[in-house]
Design a protein around this motif. Structure first.
Motif, mmCIF file in Angstrom:
data_model
loop_
_atom_site.group_PDB
_atom_site.id
_atom_site.type_symbol
_atom_site.label_atom_id
_atom_site.label_comp_id
_atom_site.label_asym_id
_atom_site.label_seq_id
_atom_site.Cartn_x
_atom_site.Cartn_y
_atom_site.Cartn_z
ATOM 1 N N ILE A 23 0.848 -1.189 0.000
ATOM 2 C CA ILE A 23 0.000 0.000 0.000
ATOM 3 C C ILE A 23 0.884 1.240 0.000
ATOM 4 N N ALA A 24 0.689 2.127 -0.976
ATOM 5 C CA ALA A 24 1.454 3.369 -1.054
ATOM 6 C C ALA A 24 0.493 4.549 -0.993
ATOM 7 N N ASP A 25 0.482 5.230 0.148
ATOM 8 C CA ASP A 25 -0.416 6.360 0.352
ATOM 9 C C ASP A 25 0.160 7.218 1.472
ATOM 10 N N ASP A 26 0.085 8.540 1.330
ATOM 11 C CA ASP A 26 0.696 9.400 2.339
ATOM 12 C C ASP A 26 -0.181 9.629 3.563
ATOM 13 N N GLU A 49 3.773 -1.004 3.761
ATOM 14 C CA GLU A 49 3.155 0.293 3.531
ATOM 15 C C GLU A 49 4.231 1.306 3.191
ATOM 16 N N ALA A 50 3.906 2.221 2.280
ATOM 17 C CA ALA A 50 4.821 3.291 1.895
ATOM 18 C C ALA A 50 4.072 4.615 1.980
ATOM 19 N N GLU A 51 4.791 5.658 2.413
ATOM 20 C CA GLU A 51 4.135 6.948 2.590
ATOM 21 C C GLU A 51 4.444 7.939 1.475
ATOM 22 N N ASP A 52 5.311 7.547 0.550
ATOM 23 C CA ASP A 52 5.613 8.406 -0.586
ATOM 24 C C ASP A 52 6.161 7.558 -1.727
ATOM 25 N N GLY A 53 6.412 8.207 -2.861
ATOM 26 C CA GLY A 53 6.857 7.479 -4.032
ATOM 27 C C GLY A 53 8.217 6.833 -3.880
ATOM 28 N N VAL A 54 9.126 7.507 -3.193
ATOM 29 C CA VAL A 54 10.471 6.962 -3.020
ATOM 30 C C VAL A 54 10.434 5.663 -2.225
ATOM 31 N N SER A 55 9.720 5.688 -1.091
ATOM 32 C CA SER A 55 9.639 4.469 -0.279
ATOM 33 C C SER A 55 8.831 3.390 -0.983
ATOM 34 N N ALA A 56 7.871 3.786 -1.825
ATOM 35 C CA ALA A 56 7.093 2.802 -2.575
ATOM 36 C C ALA A 56 7.990 2.014 -3.518
ATOM 37 N N ILE A 67 1.107 -6.810 -6.180
ATOM 38 C CA ILE A 67 0.330 -5.624 -6.509
ATOM 39 C C ILE A 67 0.790 -4.458 -5.635
ATOM 40 N N VAL A 68 0.912 -3.282 -6.254
ATOM 41 C CA VAL A 68 1.129 -2.052 -5.494
ATOM 42 C C VAL A 68 -0.126 -1.201 -5.634
ATOM 43 N N LEU A 69 -0.788 -0.905 -4.519
ATOM 44 C CA LEU A 69 -1.903 0.035 -4.519
ATOM 45 C C LEU A 69 -1.287 1.421 -4.391
ATOM 46 N N MET A 70 -1.356 2.212 -5.432
ATOM 47 C CA MET A 70 -0.583 3.455 -5.508
ATOM 48 C C MET A 70 -1.465 4.691 -5.549
ATOM 49 N N ASP A 71 -1.299 5.552 -4.555
ATOM 50 C CA ASP A 71 -1.929 6.867 -4.616
ATOM 51 C C ASP A 71 -1.125 7.725 -5.583
ATOM 52 N N LEU A 72 -1.751 8.705 -6.211
ATOM 53 C CA LEU A 72 -1.023 9.564 -7.140
ATOM 54 C C LEU A 72 -0.442 10.795 -6.455
ATOM 55 N N LYS A 73 -1.193 11.359 -5.514
ATOM 56 C CA LYS A 73 -0.785 12.614 -4.899
ATOM 57 C C LYS A 73 -0.093 12.333 -3.568
ATOM 58 N N MET A 74 1.249 12.327 -3.609
ATOM 59 C CA MET A 74 2.041 12.094 -2.404
ATOM 60 C C MET A 74 3.181 13.094 -2.381
ATOM 61 N N PRO A 75 3.701 13.418 -1.187
ATOM 62 C CA PRO A 75 4.794 14.389 -1.103
ATOM 63 C C PRO A 75 6.071 13.841 -1.725
ATOM 64 N N GLY A 76 6.941 14.758 -2.145
ATOM 65 C CA GLY A 76 8.192 14.315 -2.750
ATOM 66 C C GLY A 76 7.924 13.695 -4.104
ATOM 67 N N ALA A 77 8.369 12.462 -4.276
ATOM 68 C CA ALA A 77 8.091 11.722 -5.508
ATOM 69 C C ALA A 77 6.650 11.229 -5.459
#
Length: 228
Positions: A23-26, A49-56, A67-77
């Protein structure tokens, strides 16, 4: 955490193990809610779990989720940057965008960057589970208005070529792709081997001048090749 092979199971085959999800979401509350809900599914395992694109990207490489559940709007990357980097690094996880961003202009860039699915956060929980399973099985899945936005974006593009010259079999395969069928399902429908289907898919992608199955499906719709 333990590491396992990421080889995707064939569409239609019985599950050999749980689908591994990152799960990738800030927003912590969103991550917690998704983890709690998905955690009670017998055939889904939340592995991180990832809180931004880099950690994702980093976790996708180390944890090897399906599967990666990816939010689009996250800080940084952001999610789009993460999608681009995942493809560049050859990460095999399939990405299902799950976002609250409603601007339709985000759909095409996300799919072009490698997203296999695009849903909004108001999706019904059971529909999300089915979407995860469908994307894991090799399907491309877009929310209805996201699909419409993508078709419109493709139609507004600069490609003014007429339909490519395809063999009869390639056209049949393209129709099946436009219907969201996996290679295994196409092989069954056309009574050919899965290896033969893969060859036809590769050939028609080259002839159409597109990079993936999603773009091929949209090409089919745009040129009236999608069938009934």
């Amino acid at each position: 955490m333990r590491r396992e092979s990421t080889a995707p199971r064939p569409a239609g085959a019985p599950p050999e193990r749980a689908i591994r999800v990152l799960i990738a979401d800030d927003h912590p509350i969103v991550r917690q809610g998704l983890r709690t809900f998905l955690g009670v599914q017998a055939d889904i395992e939340v592995v991180g779990e990832a809180e931004d694109g880099v950690s994702a990207v980093s976790l996708a490489e180390s944890l090897e989720p399906d599967i990666v559940l990816m939010d689009l709007k996250m800080p940084g990357a952001d999610g789009l940057a993460a999608l681009t980097e995942l493809r560049a690094r050859g990460v095999r996880a399939r990405v299902l965008v799950l976002t609250s961003v409603t601007e339709r202009g985000h759909v095409l860039p996300a799919v072009q960057a490698g997203a296999a699915g695009y849903l909004y956060k108001d999706v019904e929980p059971r529909a999300l589970v089915q979407a995860i399973k469908a994307v894991h099985d090799g399907h491309v899945l877009l929310a209805p208005d996201a699909a419409e936005a993508m078709v419109r974006a493709e139609q507004a593009g600069t490609d003014e070529r007429g339909p490519a010259t395809l063999t009869e079999r390639e056209r049949e395969v393209l129709v099946q792709i436009a219907r969201g069928r996996s290679n295994r399902e196409i092989a069954r429908a056309l009574v050919v081997s899965e290896k033969t289907v893969k060859t036809h898919v590769s050939n028609l992608l080259m002839k159409l001048g597109v990079q993936d199955r999603t773009q091929a499906a949209l090409y089919a719709v745009r040129h009236g090749l999608a069938g009934d």
